[in-house]
Design an enzyme around this catalytic site. Structure first.
Site, mmCIF file in Angstrom:
data_model
loop_
_atom_site.group_PDB
_atom_site.id
_atom_site.type_symbol
_atom_site.label_atom_id
_atom_site.label_comp_id
_atom_site.label_asym_id
_atom_site.label_seq_id
_atom_site.Cartn_x
_atom_site.Cartn_y
_atom_site.Cartn_z
ATOM 1 N N SER A 49 0.880 -1.173 0.000
ATOM 2 C CA SER A 49 0.000 0.000 0.000
ATOM 3 C C SER A 49 0.922 1.230 0.000
ATOM 4 O O SER A 49 2.142 1.095 0.138
ATOM 5 C CB SER A 49 -0.871 0.007 1.251
ATOM 6 O OG SER A 49 -0.027 0.167 2.385
ATOM 7 N N ASP A 81 -0.847 -1.503 -4.104
ATOM 8 C CA ASP A 81 -2.187 -1.731 -3.571
ATOM 9 C C ASP A 81 -2.797 -0.386 -3.147
ATOM 10 O O ASP A 81 -2.126 0.418 -2.488
ATOM 11 C CB ASP A 81 -2.051 -2.670 -2.356
ATOM 12 C CG ASP A 81 -3.381 -3.160 -1.838
ATOM 13 O OD1 ASP A 81 -4.324 -3.279 -2.637
ATOM 14 O OD2 ASP A 81 -3.467 -3.441 -0.618
ATOM 15 N N ASP A 103 -7.528 3.264 -6.554
ATOM 16 C CA ASP A 103 -8.730 3.121 -5.737
ATOM 17 C C ASP A 103 -9.515 4.431 -5.733
ATOM 18 O O ASP A 103 -9.261 5.320 -4.927
ATOM 19 C CB ASP A 103 -8.336 2.716 -4.312
ATOM 20 C CG ASP A 103 -9.560 2.540 -3.427
ATOM 21 O OD1 ASP A 103 -10.691 2.718 -3.927
ATOM 22 O OD2 ASP A 103 -9.388 2.227 -2.234
ATOM 23 N N GLU A 133 -11.589 -0.288 -8.570
ATOM 24 C CA GLU A 133 -12.568 -0.764 -7.575
ATOM 25 C C GLU A 133 -13.864 -0.009 -7.710
ATOM 26 O O GLU A 133 -13.883 1.210 -7.909
ATOM 27 C CB GLU A 133 -12.019 -0.589 -6.155
ATOM 28 C CG GLU A 133 -13.037 -0.989 -5.074
ATOM 29 C CD GLU A 133 -12.454 -1.040 -3.668
ATOM 30 O OE1 GLU A 133 -11.284 -1.438 -3.521
ATOM 31 O OE2 GLU A 133 -13.169 -0.674 -2.725
ATOM 32 N N GLY A 177 -9.522 -5.677 7.234
ATOM 33 C CA GLY A 177 -9.270 -5.771 8.671
ATOM 34 C C GLY A 177 -10.155 -6.784 9.342
ATOM 35 O O GLY A 177 -10.489 -7.814 8.762
ATOM 36 N N GLY A 205 -9.819 -7.719 1.481
ATOM 37 C CA GLY A 205 -10.270 -8.129 2.815
ATOM 38 C C GLY A 205 -10.259 -9.637 2.978
ATOM 39 O O GLY A 205 -11.167 -10.215 3.579
ATOM 40 N N GLY A 206 -9.222 -10.284 2.475
ATOM 41 C CA GLY A 206 -9.161 -11.758 2.500
ATOM 42 C C GLY A 206 -8.909 -12.359 3.874
ATOM 43 O O GLY A 206 -9.038 -13.571 4.047
ATOM 44 N N ASN A 226 -6.707 -10.489 -1.734
ATOM 45 C CA ASN A 226 -5.752 -9.683 -0.969
ATOM 46 C C ASN A 226 -5.767 -10.078 0.503
ATOM 47 O O ASN A 226 -6.846 -10.174 1.112
ATOM 48 C CB ASN A 226 -6.137 -8.202 -1.055
ATOM 49 C CG ASN A 226 -5.871 -7.614 -2.418
ATOM 50 O OD1 ASN A 226 -5.608 -8.323 -3.381
ATOM 51 N ND2 ASN A 226 -5.938 -6.298 -2.496
ATOM 52 N N VAL A 227 -4.578 -10.250 1.058
ATOM 53 C CA VAL A 227 -4.467 -10.623 2.480
ATOM 54 C C VAL A 227 -3.435 -9.718 3.140
ATOM 55 O O VAL A 227 -2.293 -9.636 2.684
ATOM 56 C CB VAL A 227 -4.011 -12.098 2.624
ATOM 57 C CG1 VAL A 227 -3.895 -12.464 4.103
ATOM 58 C CG2 VAL A 227 -4.969 -13.045 1.917
HETATM 59 P P1 13P Z 1 -7.200 -7.644 4.975
HETATM 60 O O1 13P Z 1 -6.298 -6.746 5.758
HETATM 61 O O2 13P Z 1 -8.573 -7.680 5.533
HETATM 62 O O3 13P Z 1 -6.613 -8.994 4.781
HETATM 63 O O4 13P Z 1 -7.361 -6.987 3.531
HETATM 64 C C1 13P Z 1 -6.223 -6.788 2.768
HETATM 65 C C2 13P Z 1 -6.524 -6.024 1.548
HETATM 66 O O5 13P Z 1 -7.612 -6.084 1.001
HETATM 67 C C3 13P Z 1 -5.458 -5.194 0.997
HETATM 68 O O6 13P Z 1 -5.860 -4.472 -0.106
#
Ligand code: 13P
Length: 279
Positions: A49, A81, A103, A133, A177, A205-206, A226-227
């Site tokens: 990011s 990201d 984004d 997105e 998160g 948000g994986g 994404n994690v």
């Molecule tokens: P999480 O922090 O929920 O795993 O999401 C990560 C994400 O989507 C990064 O773009």
């Protein structure tokens, strides 16, 4: 080896698995992710990011990621990201990122289209691919209730057509998160989006989503997941433990369990995403 996510996600889409996109901001996280990919023989997306690349040291950290990717025995794409502006995406493209996410999801549709298209035009002229997105994947504070703005399929169709974007991140009940309660992914909506959008779909948000739900999302067209939070939690929890032994003073001894913890999380995700042995 460096391979564009255009190729990685096309393969994933054809063979119905998802490539994990793992966020990194330092050496140990990067090592853990790459090692996991190599051990599982899985393609990987390494991503930062804006905050993470700033922490890492901008060009200096990008060069580190690039070296890891070039030397790895598995295909790796380096992604920006959540780029928030044209300027940030341009910096990433000029620096050598293989893909960027712009984004504009907080903007109204026409403005999001305008911003995303400007990034796509520049990126494509440099052979870099772009993720956009639509719908808003929020980042709630722990335990906080948030309004989730899900992706509207008609808007998604228009967004893809008018921007020429390569991948689309969708909002189907996912959040960044920690989830309050059980995540409730809207699989019906995902099917509707899939019907009108043919490019690879991305799930942000994986962290914190059950293996069963992830597999279902992948079977319905999600090609990149994404994690971040689960890696951050593994990092800080393990580091706290590791620091308890006051006799351990060498930084690389303190950090070794951290790297192993990251590797474990990533291997587990790769197994769920179905990308093992897909190089
Ligand atoms: P999480 O922090 O929920 O795993 O999401 C990560 C994400 O989507 C990064 O773009």
């Amino acid at each position: 080896m460096i391979v564009s996510s255009k190729i990685l996600l096309k393969k994933a889409q054809e063979r119905k698995y998802a490539v994990g996109a793992f966020n990194t901001s330092d050496l140990e996280i990067t090592k853990g992710i790459v090692l996991a990919g190599e051990e599982m023989k899985s393609p990987i997306i390494l991503q930062t990011s804006e905050g993470e690349i700033k922490h890492g040291g901008m060009e200096v950290f990008f060069d580190t990621l690039k070296s890891f990717a070039e030397e790895a025995s598995v295909p790796i794409n380096i992604n920006l990201d959540h780029g928030k502006s044209f300027e940030m995406c341009k910096w990433a493209i000029d620096t050598g990122y293989n893909s960027v996410m712009i984004d504009g999801s907080k903007l109204e549709l026409a403005k999001n289209i305008e911003l995303t298209k400007s990034v796509v035009d520049y990126a494509h002229s440099k052979d870099v691919v772009v993720e956009g997105e639509i719908g808003l994947v929020p980042t709630p504070k722990k335990g906080e209730d948030v309004e989730i703005l899900k992706t509207n399929p008609k808007e998604a169709e228009r967004f893809v057509k008018e921007t020429g974007v390569d991948f689309l991140a969708v909002g189907i009940g996912n959040v960044h998160g920690t989830y309050k309660g059980e995540p409730k992914l809207d699989f019906g909506l995902l099917q509707e989006i899939k019907r009108v959008v043919s490019i690879p779909l991305v799930l942000h948000g994986g962290s914190g989503i059950s293996g069963e739900d992830i597999k279902k999302a992948v079977s319905l067209g999600i090609c990149k997941i994404n994690v971040n939070t689960e890696l951050r939690e593994a990092f800080t929890k393990t580091l706290r433990e590791s620091l308890k032994d006051e006799d351990v003073v060498k930084p690389y001894d303190v950090m070794e369990p951290v790297e192993e913890a990251i590797e474990k999380v990533v291997k587990n995700k790769i197994a769920i995403f179905g990308s093992a042995n897909k190089i």
